[in-house]
Enzyme design. Structure first.
Site, mmCIF file in Angstrom:
data_model
loop_
_atom_site.group_PDB
_atom_site.id
_atom_site.type_symbol
_atom_site.label_atom_id
_atom_site.label_comp_id
_atom_site.label_asym_id
_atom_site.label_seq_id
_atom_site.Cartn_x
_atom_site.Cartn_y
_atom_site.Cartn_z
ATOM 1 N N CYS A 134 46.469 40.960 42.466
ATOM 2 C CA CYS A 134 46.101 41.804 41.438
ATOM 3 C C CYS A 134 44.576 41.749 41.601
ATOM 4 C CB CYS A 134 46.880 41.534 40.231
ATOM 5 S SG CYS A 134 46.222 42.738 38.681
ATOM 6 N N CYS A 137 43.244 41.868 37.888
ATOM 7 C CA CYS A 137 43.563 40.893 37.129
ATOM 8 C C CYS A 137 42.778 39.522 37.288
ATOM 9 C CB CYS A 137 44.899 40.274 37.324
ATOM 10 S SG CYS A 137 46.189 41.753 37.083
ATOM 11 N N ASP A 138 42.435 39.200 38.562
ATOM 12 C CA ASP A 138 41.812 37.823 38.967
ATOM 13 C C ASP A 138 40.527 38.016 39.627
ATOM 14 O OD1 ASP A 138 44.139 36.808 38.408
ATOM 15 O OD2 ASP A 138 45.105 37.265 40.386
#
Ligand code: NAP
Length: 306
Positions: A134, A137-138
């Site tokens: 992701c 997300c990261d």
């Protein structure tokens, strides 16, 4: 209590089903595994093809869909369904969780799909330590660093575009010599100076001890192999449908998707499928939402005829 309907999953398909079920006056509940609704939409940085809401953030869209269903009065329970059985000659569907059992005359399965793994050595060991599924997300952890995205679809290209904003260098590693991503995304990618595409290339191993240090690459055309130094690798090679709880109950296709048409009707009366989990041509937020609405129409039809 026996509900008219239980919706399993709270991505766009499940949330649209909740909105339509509430308006139809059905007694129902939405069982969701995660504490935050939205499903895969939550991992999308920017959604630029949901009609009427150009450029909306994925998280914001997920929240809006949830708020809409809640404002109408839909009930949500955060719990994971473990398996489903039927009783009373199929008329009642029983959904088993680790604690409670839930009963309903109909079920809409809207569990969506999860990330497909590459399945190479090092991938699992270094997950969360430089291997990510992701980018939104990261990605922030890799500011100013060198990363790679693996895949050639919309998600891989969107991830590469997103990462290119903060990373020093982004490699897009694709196993063929053309991308399947939408033309508009490919055009944006070509305009990115810090993105390099490695064509006909496979990742055969993720390297590193405590964190990712690189990947081992194999060129499919000339069989040459080499190491590429990296700080992170984002894997975007598609999705696998979340059908674990119903594999024996329903007909599924060779790729694991529940066989169901636009009406959501599956091989078992009273059980419907909506969104990415069913066989369909185009898996998008807009088609998932449409599925939720169609499935509720089929539920109503079934309840009248049953
Ligand atoms: P996808 O379209 O299925 O693409 C998966 C990519 O991964 C393909 O390029 C495939 O290669 C590659 N791949 C699969 N298995 C692999 C493996 N073992 N090793 C290396 N590469 C592998 O999946 P997606 O990009 O996750 O998208 C999923 C769905 O969501 C699609 O329908 C997409 O259109 C939709 N989506 C739409 C948008 C948008 O419209 N904005 C955004 C995100 C997602 P091949 O090309 O060789 O098969």
């Amino acid at each position: 209590m026996v509900y008219d309907l239980i919706v399993v999953g709270s991505g766009p398909a499940g949330l649209a089903a909740a909105i339509y079920a509430q308006r139809a006056g059905l007694s129902f509940v939405v069982l969701e595994k995660e504490y935050v609704s939205g499903g895969q939409v939550l991992n999308t940085h920017e959604v630029d093809n949901y009609p009427g809401l150009p450029g909306i953030g994925g998280f914001e869209l997920g929240m809006k869909l949830r708020e809409h269903a809640e404002q109408l009065g839909a009930e949500f329970i955060t719990i994971e369904v473990r398996h489903i059985e039927t009783e009373d000659e199929g008329r009642i569907k029983v959904l088993y969780t680790d604690g409670e059992e839930y009963r309903a005359r109909t079920v809409i399965l809207a569990m969506g799909a999860r990330y497909r793994k590459l399945g190479v050595p090092g991938e699992e060991q270094l997950a969360g330590m430089g291997v990510s599924y992701c980018a939104t997300c990261d990605g922030a952890f890799f500011k100013g660093r060198k990363v790679a995205v693996v895949g050639g679809g919309d998600v891989a290209v969107e991830d590469a575009l997103f990462l290119a904003k903060g990373c020093e260098k982004v490699y897009l590693i694709h196993r063929r010599d053309s991308l399947r991503a939408a033309a508009i995304l490919q055009k944006k990618l070509r305009e990115c100076e810090n993105v390099e595409i490695l064509w006909d290339t496979e990742v055969t191993r993720v390297l590193g001890e405590e964190h990712v240090e690189g990947v081992w690459l194999k060129n499919k055309k000339d069989s040459s192999e080499r190491m590429l130094d990296l700080d992170g690798v984002f894997i975007a090679v598609g999705m696998v449908p979340e059908t674990g709880i119903i594999t024996k109950l329903l007909q599924i296709d060779k790729d694991g998707y529940i066989v169901a048409g636009e009406d959501g009707v599956t091989s078992r009366p009273g059980i419907f499928a909506a969104g990415d989990i069913r066989t369909k041509q185009l898996r998008q937020i807009v088609t998932a939402a449409a599925d939720g609405a169609n499935a509720v129409a089929s539920v109503q039809d079934y309840l009248i005829r049953e």
